[in-house]
Motif scaffolding. Structure first.
Motif, short mmCIF file in Angstrom:
data_model
loop_
_atom_site.label_atom_id
_atom_site.label_comp_id
_atom_site.label_asym_id
_atom_site.label_seq_id
_atom_site.Cartn_x
_atom_site.Cartn_y
_atom_site.Cartn_z
N ALA A 201 34.02 42.79 54.85
CA ALA A 201 34.64 44.10 55.10
C ALA A 201 35.70 44.41 54.04
CB ALA A 201 35.25 44.12 56.49
N GLN A 202 36.48 43.41 53.64
CA GLN A 202 37.55 43.62 52.65
C GLN A 202 36.97 44.04 51.30
OE1 GLN A 202 39.70 40.03 51.76
NE2 GLN A 202 40.91 40.98 50.14
N ASN B 28 33.88 45.24 50.67
CA ASN B 28 33.13 46.49 50.86
C ASN B 28 32.27 46.83 49.64
OD1 ASN B 28 32.23 48.76 52.21
ND2 ASN B 28 33.94 50.01 51.49
N GLN C 156 29.32 48.04 47.46
CA GLN C 156 28.28 49.06 47.59
C GLN C 156 27.35 48.99 46.38
OE1 GLN C 156 28.17 50.96 50.41
NE2 GLN C 156 29.94 49.77 51.07
N THR D 60 33.11 37.51 57.85
CA THR D 60 33.10 38.92 58.22
C THR D 60 34.30 39.66 57.63
OG1 THR D 60 32.04 38.28 60.30
CG2 THR D 60 32.93 40.50 60.18
#
Length: 140
Positions: free
Chosen positions: A45-46, A48, A50, A41
């Protein structure tokens, strides 16, 4: 492309885990696609990641056997935004001699007393004439 995240609970430790999978397309003359994973997790998140971003992804490739079949696992350990001005250089890992410039000793310095090279090339030694006997066992 971003694939759905997978998660669960570890049977050994009882802690939760999460894996996100992504499809990366290379920027070559003939683009290739690669499916890689980001485990944890905190790393998801680190990084990120897209859809549509241009990234430089450092991957770790491993294979494992399960019931007589082999499976590849490709995991990202570093993801940074793509920098077109950056020069691709290998990571200086001390365990990998070709990626660590310190593993190679510097070239010896030129001898100051050595004669300067001349513009004439030295004569090549004469090749022995082929005699037809096959006393050597070379394939050529």
């Amino acid at each position: 492309m971003v694939l759905p995240e997978r998660g669960g609970v570890s049977q050994r430790s009882g802690s939760e885990w999460k894996v996100a999978s992504y499809i990366l397309e290379t920027m070559e003359q003939y683009p290739k696609k690669c499916c890689f994973e980001v485990f944890g997790t905190d790393r998801i998140a680190q990084f990120n990641i897209q859809v549509g971003q241009m990234l430089t992804v450092s991957l770790d490739i491993d294979a494992r056997e399960y019931n007589g079949r082999w499976y590849n696992q490709i995991r990202a350990w570093k993801v940074v935004p793509y920098d077109p001005n950056a020069v691709a250089t290998p990571t200086a890992d001390p365990n990998v001699p070709f990626a660590n410039p310190a593993a190679f000793p510097p070239a010896p310095a030129a001898q100051p007393d050595a004669p300067a090279p001349t513009s004439e090339a030295p004569a090549a030694p004469a090749a022995p004439a082929f005699t037809g006997d096959s006393t050597d066992d070379l394939p050529f």
